[in-house]
Design a protein around this motif. Structure first.
Motif, PDB file in Angstrom:
ATOM      1  N   PHE A 204       0.825  -1.206   0.000  1.00 15.95           N
ATOM      2  CA  PHE A 204       0.000   0.000   0.000  1.00 15.95           C
ATOM      3  C   PHE A 204       0.863   1.263   0.000  1.00 15.95           C
ATOM      4  O   PHE A 204       0.680   2.158  -0.813  1.00 15.95           O
ATOM      5  CB  PHE A 204      -0.944   0.015   1.210  1.00 15.95           C
TER       6      PHE A 204
ATOM      7  N   THR B 143      -4.719   3.820   3.973  1.00 16.06           N
ATOM      8  CA  THR B 143      -5.531   2.742   4.569  1.00 16.06           C
ATOM      9  C   THR B 143      -6.473   3.324   5.629  1.00 16.06           C
ATOM     10  O   THR B 143      -6.592   2.799   6.733  1.00 16.06           O
ATOM     11  CB  THR B 143      -4.659   1.614   5.177  1.00 16.06           C
TER      12      THR B 143
ATOM     13  N   TYR C 154     -11.629   1.419   2.458  1.00 17.19           N
ATOM     14  CA  TYR C 154     -10.606   2.459   2.445  1.00 17.19           C
ATOM     15  C   TYR C 154     -11.062   3.598   1.533  1.00 17.19           C
ATOM     16  O   TYR C 154     -11.362   3.378   0.360  1.00 17.19           O
ATOM     17  CB  TYR C 154      -9.275   1.915   1.911  1.00 17.19           C
TER      18      TYR C 154
END
Length: 277
Positions: A65, A122, A238
């Motif tokens: 991420f 996130t 998210y």
């Protein structure tokens, strides 16, 4: 000169009733802020274009991420690619971004004080958080999970009565687990940490019995001594967060996310980083 002096005198005399003014007679905000406009504080697509850079809060400790590459010192990942794609749409240059590392605890304050234009980190969308920030539609959907040492022999949360679980500061993870724990009639303890590597270190040293966060994040911390249990708690959407007052920017970002979700762009980007919902 005489006219200006007279204007200054009149202005000073009137200050007791009308508030402060400048030496050239133009109005300024009084001590109550009643004459202050908040427009200049708002981040818009146009203000970003004028600045020539998109400021984004991102994670630097979440594999796939947002993770800092120790060789290049660059932050890389799915969310970084989203940030670059947004910069490309607004500024015509995907590299016209300024990335600021954030944690679950700092991302809100950095957005509040204007150090970043948006947060792509996130950041789970909840009804409570939506009262404070604008959130885009979900660009990724996950669920909370548990990373444990294989030697513990846990089969699931039901086996973990009395266990200590490591979670990130200011995260919603503990709430999600507690809701499930009530169904099993078990009690748990929690230890909060600032970063995910700290939680993993605590797990490795035996200070906690499990590391809990979203399953896709846990996957980045798997090794030969650990495993992710099958339990899944609470869907985690998210979203990209912007300051509540920046409605025009929020609308623009959300339109992009909707388009990229519909045409498969987000799915393709996620798969490039080994992510699948």
């Amino acid at each position: 000169m005489k006219k200006k002096n007279l204007l200054v005198s009149l202005c000073l005399s009137a200050a007791l009733f009308l508030g402060a003014c400048s030496s050239d007679g133009s109005d300024t905000a009084d001590s109550t802020g009643a004459a202050t406009s908040t427009t200049s504080d708002q981040v818009t697509v146009e203000s970003i274009k004028k600045a020539g850079v998109l400021k984004v809060g991102v994670k630097e400790d979440v594999p796939n991420f947002g993770l800092r590459n120790t060789e290049t010192n660059e932050i890389e990942g799915f969310e970084i690619d989203i940030a670059k794609k947004i910069a490309g749409e607004i500024l015509g240059d995907p590299e016209a971004i300024e990335l600021t590392p954030v944690t679950a605890k700092t991302r809100g304050p950095l957005l509040d004080n204007g150090e970043v234009d948006m947060v792509i980190a996130t950041f789970t969308v909840t009804d409570e958080r939506k009262e404070t920030y604008n959130f885009s539609d979900a660009y990724y959907v996950d669920a909370v999970g548990l990373l444990v040492k294989k030697e513990k022999g846990y089969k699931g949360l039901a086996d973990m009565n009395g266990a200590t679980i490591g979670v990130a500061q200011s995260s919603t993870t503990a709430d999600a687990i507690n809701a499930e724990a009530k169904q099993y009639g078990i009690s748990l303890k929690y230890s909060e940490y600032a970063t995910y590597p700290e939680i993993k270190a605590a797990l490795d040293s035996g200070r906690i019995d499990a590391f809990s966060v979203d399953r896709s994040i846990l996957a980045g911390y798997l090794d030969d001594s650990t495993e992710i249990l099958k339990d899944r708690f609470a869907t985690q959407d998210y979203g990209i967060a912007t300051k509540k007052s920046n409605t025009e920017l929020a609308t623009t970002v959300n339109d992009l996310i909707k388009t990229w979700r519909a045409d498969g762009t987000l799915d393709a980007m996620a798969k490039e980083w080994g992510l699948s919902e």
